[in-house]
Design a protein around this motif. Sequence first.
Motif, PDB file in Angstrom:
ATOM      1  N   GLN A  45       2.465 -32.717 -31.513  1.00 31.16           N
ATOM      2  CA  GLN A  45       3.761 -32.410 -32.259  1.00 31.16           C
ATOM      3  C   GLN A  45       4.678 -31.569 -31.392  1.00 31.16           C
ATOM      4  N   PRO A  46       6.002 -31.235 -31.644  1.00 31.65           N
ATOM      5  CA  PRO A  46       6.383 -30.672 -31.096  1.00 31.65           C
ATOM      6  C   PRO A  46       6.584 -29.328 -31.123  1.00 31.65           C
ATOM      7  N   SER A  47       7.381 -28.758 -29.606  1.00 26.64           N
ATOM      8  CA  SER A  47       7.546 -27.222 -30.234  1.00 26.64           C
ATOM      9  C   SER A  47       8.183 -26.722 -31.104  1.00 26.64           C
TER      10      SER A  47
END
Length: 457
Positions: A45-47
């Motif tokens: 998952q992205p930040s």
Amino acid sequence: MIQYEPIAALATAPGIGAIAVIRVSGEGAISITNRLFRGKDLTQQPSHTAHFGTLRTASDTLIDEVLVTVFRAPKSFTKEDVVEISCHGSEFIIQQILRRLTDEGVRLARPGEFTQRAFLNGQFDLVQAEAVADLIAADSDASHRAALTQLRGGFSKQLNVLRQQLIDFVALVELELDFGEEDVEFAHREQLRQLMLDIRRALHPLIDSFSAGNVIKNGVATVIVGKPNAGKSTLLNALLNEEKAIVSDIPGTTRDVIEDELFIDGIRFRLIDTAGLRQATDQIEAIGVERTRQQMEKAALVVYLFDGAAILPDELQQAVDEISASGKPYLLVGNKSDLIDAQRQQQLNVVVNEAILWISAKNQRIDDLKLALSARVRTDAAVQTGSAVVTNARHYEHLTATDDAIARALAGLDAGTTPDWLAMDLRVALQHLGELTGTIITDDILDSIFSKFCIGK
């Protein structure tokens, strides 16, 4: 940027509540949390994204439904990989999650360790890091604004620029030592003088602001003094809008010091009601009167309250002379204005030859006193404008030590001192400026500073 070993702690206040947040930071924080999480694969998952799911025990028993927020390095508070787990605020659930994290190799964080890592990874300097703790502890508008100013850079950025310029000059001065026999001058003395004067001009307002900063951080110690039955306890109750102190017509009812806090225009006042100032009639009252005098010595502001209907002019003048001799800032307050006429008020004003605030504590007519209390503090420009204010004793000590070293260097420059002596004083100044902002710091000092933080910050 360094990723240290993973640590975890409760980031919200301890105790039962609707929601609790557990923060995990360090190398492997995301992958470790992912091993406990049932939901999306957190490692993919992205930040700055939040994900709903469940956390489970090693035997796959449900602990809680949670919301996990992912922050990837370096875009996090610590500049490390960070995960924040929002769960229900049960102490049992919190301990279960922390136990699972430690089972996976996460260490419980020490007080202030997250902020310490943010400092070590260059998120901000040491003054800004300390402002985080001040912001958390802020309990008034003034302390909140002072902490925010420091957090945004305050005076440290300006001092770092001046320090770097001073470093360049010190390097040139020390270079002269290598050519001592050739009588060369690499550091232009007038430019050096101007820089040192600029540094002192930057330091002096900060040094002078410490008294105001101490008031902002700790509140204004305001002592209410006067003769017995002047209405001190009635005034305290009126200011606090509650029956804090016992009120009686019997003189000497207040035998000990009574304290409470009042906020006026965003400033915290620590109100202290004291025993009446008079010749004590018994040993217990004598102790109370002595404590009154001790509180006056420690006070930032003295409110001298007198009964406008009963006091004799000579008594009032004697009391004013005594308080004036103490050197403490004071307000002269006449009580029971509802029982006297304007002529009597004017007579007492003329006797002391200064302004008297007239109130009626019994009838709650105290607005003018509140305005006067606020005005006494807000006469300080730093409090009014929200400019940088020094509230930390450590900062004050380094600022004064830097100023002393610069003053010695200027005196040496005027006396034509040799480059080695000049460089010595300048090095002392650089050392203190570096320790102030954290450019030069030891592990022991860091541990001491951050140990005062709450766990989870």
